[in-house]
Design an enzyme around this catalytic site. Sequence first.
Site, PDB file in Angstrom:
ATOM      1  N   ARG A  29      10.572  13.211   7.008  1.00 34.26           N
ATOM      2  CA  ARG A  29       9.613  12.113   6.874  1.00 34.26           C
ATOM      3  C   ARG A  29      10.173  10.845   7.515  1.00 34.26           C
ATOM      4  O   ARG A  29      11.352  10.540   7.375  1.00 34.26           O
ATOM      5  CB  ARG A  29       9.294  11.861   5.410  1.00 34.26           C
ATOM      6  CG  ARG A  29       8.554  13.017   4.770  1.00 34.26           C
ATOM      7  CD  ARG A  29       8.176  12.703   3.323  1.00 34.26           C
ATOM      8  NE  ARG A  29       7.695  13.877   2.642  1.00 34.26           N
ATOM      9  CZ  ARG A  29       6.438  14.308   2.673  1.00 34.26           C
ATOM     10  NH1 ARG A  29       5.534  13.643   3.352  1.00 34.26           N
ATOM     11  NH2 ARG A  29       6.084  15.402   2.023  1.00 34.26           N
ATOM     12  N   ASP A  30       9.290  10.135   8.227  1.00 33.62           N
ATOM     13  CA  ASP A  30       9.668   8.876   8.863  1.00 33.62           C
ATOM     14  C   ASP A  30       9.943   7.829   7.773  1.00 33.62           C
ATOM     15  O   ASP A  30       9.210   7.763   6.782  1.00 33.62           O
ATOM     16  CB  ASP A  30       8.537   8.402   9.781  1.00 33.62           C
ATOM     17  CG  ASP A  30       8.962   7.312  10.728  1.00 33.62           C
ATOM     18  OD1 ASP A  30       9.309   6.208  10.251  1.00 33.62           O
ATOM     19  OD2 ASP A  30       8.944   7.540  11.945  1.00 33.62           O
ATOM     20  N   ILE A  31      10.975   7.013   7.960  1.00 35.85           N
ATOM     21  CA  ILE A  31      11.304   5.990   6.952  1.00 35.85           C
ATOM     22  C   ILE A  31      10.375   4.775   7.046  1.00 35.85           C
ATOM     23  O   ILE A  31      10.364   3.934   6.148  1.00 35.85           O
ATOM     24  CB  ILE A  31      12.781   5.540   7.035  1.00 35.85           C
ATOM     25  CG1 ILE A  31      13.097   4.929   8.402  1.00 35.85           C
ATOM     26  CG2 ILE A  31      13.707   6.689   6.697  1.00 35.85           C
ATOM     27  CD1 ILE A  31      14.451   4.250   8.473  1.00 35.85           C
ATOM     28  N   ASN A  89       6.714   9.621  22.302  1.00 36.17           N
ATOM     29  CA  ASN A  89       6.916   8.395  23.061  1.00 36.17           C
ATOM     30  C   ASN A  89       8.074   8.629  24.020  1.00 36.17           C
ATOM     31  O   ASN A  89       9.096   9.176  23.634  1.00 36.17           O
ATOM     32  CB  ASN A  89       7.251   7.233  22.122  1.00 36.17           C
ATOM     33  CG  ASN A  89       6.120   6.941  21.151  1.00 36.17           C
ATOM     34  OD1 ASN A  89       4.954   6.969  21.522  1.00 36.17           O
ATOM     35  ND2 ASN A  89       6.466   6.673  19.908  1.00 36.17           N
ATOM     36  N   GLU A  97      12.307   4.376  20.289  1.00 35.38           N
ATOM     37  CA  GLU A  97      13.422   3.602  19.743  1.00 35.38           C
ATOM     38  C   GLU A  97      14.704   4.408  19.684  1.00 35.38           C
ATOM     39  O   GLU A  97      15.787   3.858  19.824  1.00 35.38           O
ATOM     40  CB  GLU A  97      13.069   3.067  18.358  1.00 35.38           C
ATOM     41  CG  GLU A  97      11.927   2.059  18.383  1.00 35.38           C
ATOM     42  CD  GLU A  97      11.542   1.567  17.009  1.00 35.38           C
ATOM     43  OE1 GLU A  97      12.195   1.944  16.014  1.00 35.38           O
ATOM     44  OE2 GLU A  97      10.572   0.791  16.928  1.00 35.38           O
ATOM     45  N   VAL A  98      14.578   5.701  19.449  1.00 38.28           N
ATOM     46  CA  VAL A  98      15.748   6.574  19.380  1.00 38.28           C
ATOM     47  C   VAL A  98      15.693   7.503  20.585  1.00 38.28           C
ATOM     48  O   VAL A  98      14.715   8.228  20.768  1.00 38.28           O
ATOM     49  CB  VAL A  98      15.783   7.384  18.065  1.00 38.28           C
ATOM     50  CG1 VAL A  98      16.995   8.302  18.030  1.00 38.28           C
ATOM     51  CG2 VAL A  98      15.778   6.455  16.851  1.00 38.28           C
ATOM     52  N   HIS A 102      11.807  13.393  20.310  1.00 42.72           N
ATOM     53  CA  HIS A 102      11.214  13.636  19.002  1.00 42.72           C
ATOM     54  C   HIS A 102       9.704  13.519  19.088  1.00 42.72           C
ATOM     55  O   HIS A 102       9.164  12.830  19.943  1.00 42.72           O
ATOM     56  CB  HIS A 102      11.775  12.706  17.922  1.00 42.72           C
ATOM     57  CG  HIS A 102      11.631  11.250  18.207  1.00 42.72           C
ATOM     58  ND1 HIS A 102      12.411  10.591  19.144  1.00 42.72           N
ATOM     59  CD2 HIS A 102      10.804  10.317  17.674  1.00 42.72           C
ATOM     60  CE1 HIS A 102      12.070   9.307  19.158  1.00 42.72           C
ATOM     61  NE2 HIS A 102      11.096   9.118  18.291  1.00 42.72           N
ATOM     62  N   MET A 103       9.057  14.235  18.199  1.00 44.17           N
ATOM     63  CA  MET A 103       7.608  14.282  18.118  1.00 44.17           C
ATOM     64  C   MET A 103       7.207  13.719  16.756  1.00 44.17           C
ATOM     65  O   MET A 103       7.791  14.080  15.741  1.00 44.17           O
ATOM     66  CB  MET A 103       7.141  15.738  18.251  1.00 44.17           C
ATOM     67  CG  MET A 103       5.661  15.963  18.124  1.00 44.17           C
ATOM     68  SD  MET A 103       5.255  17.746  18.068  1.00 44.17           S
ATOM     69  CE  MET A 103       5.817  18.297  19.652  1.00 44.17           C
ATOM     70  N   HIS A 104       6.230  12.829  16.764  1.00 39.31           N
ATOM     71  CA  HIS A 104       5.671  12.303  15.519  1.00 39.31           C
ATOM     72  C   HIS A 104       4.470  13.152  15.139  1.00 39.31           C
ATOM     73  O   HIS A 104       3.600  13.410  15.984  1.00 39.31           O
ATOM     74  CB  HIS A 104       5.185  10.862  15.704  1.00 39.31           C
ATOM     75  CG  HIS A 104       6.249   9.889  16.057  1.00 39.31           C
ATOM     76  ND1 HIS A 104       6.797   9.022  15.137  1.00 39.31           N
ATOM     77  CD2 HIS A 104       6.865   9.630  17.235  1.00 39.31           C
ATOM     78  CE1 HIS A 104       7.702   8.261  15.739  1.00 39.31           C
ATOM     79  NE2 HIS A 104       7.757   8.621  17.021  1.00 39.31           N
TER      80      HIS A 104
END
Length: 116
Positions: A29-31, A89, A97-98, A102-104
């Site tokens: 889970r995204d923070i 992104n 940002e990182v 990665h996939m959201h």
Amino acid sequence: MGETIFSKIIRKEIPADIVYEGDTVLAFRDINPQAPVHVLIIPKITDIETAKDINPAEHGQLLADMFEAANKIAKDLGVSESGYRLVINSGRDAGQEVYHLHMHLLGGRKLNWPPG
């Protein structure tokens, strides 16, 4: 690829709310969630920084694993039928940002278009 916060999460050096783990993919889970369901899906065994670094011949199975994980997570978290969005992104102007691919996975509410 340099050390990232995702590398530390993969090694379990930093805690994360993990919702899925396979041989090649980890999801948590995204923070800073942007929807009721906001999960990050990351490769565990590669050093791809951005989407432009993907080599389909070399990374095809890894990408399939990421999408397979996304479909399972969406079902497990109850957004498979109502709908969800997958976002990658790539680069600073896209909001990355990182610098670890990665996939959201976003869902759990009506998502507007265009996104931003």
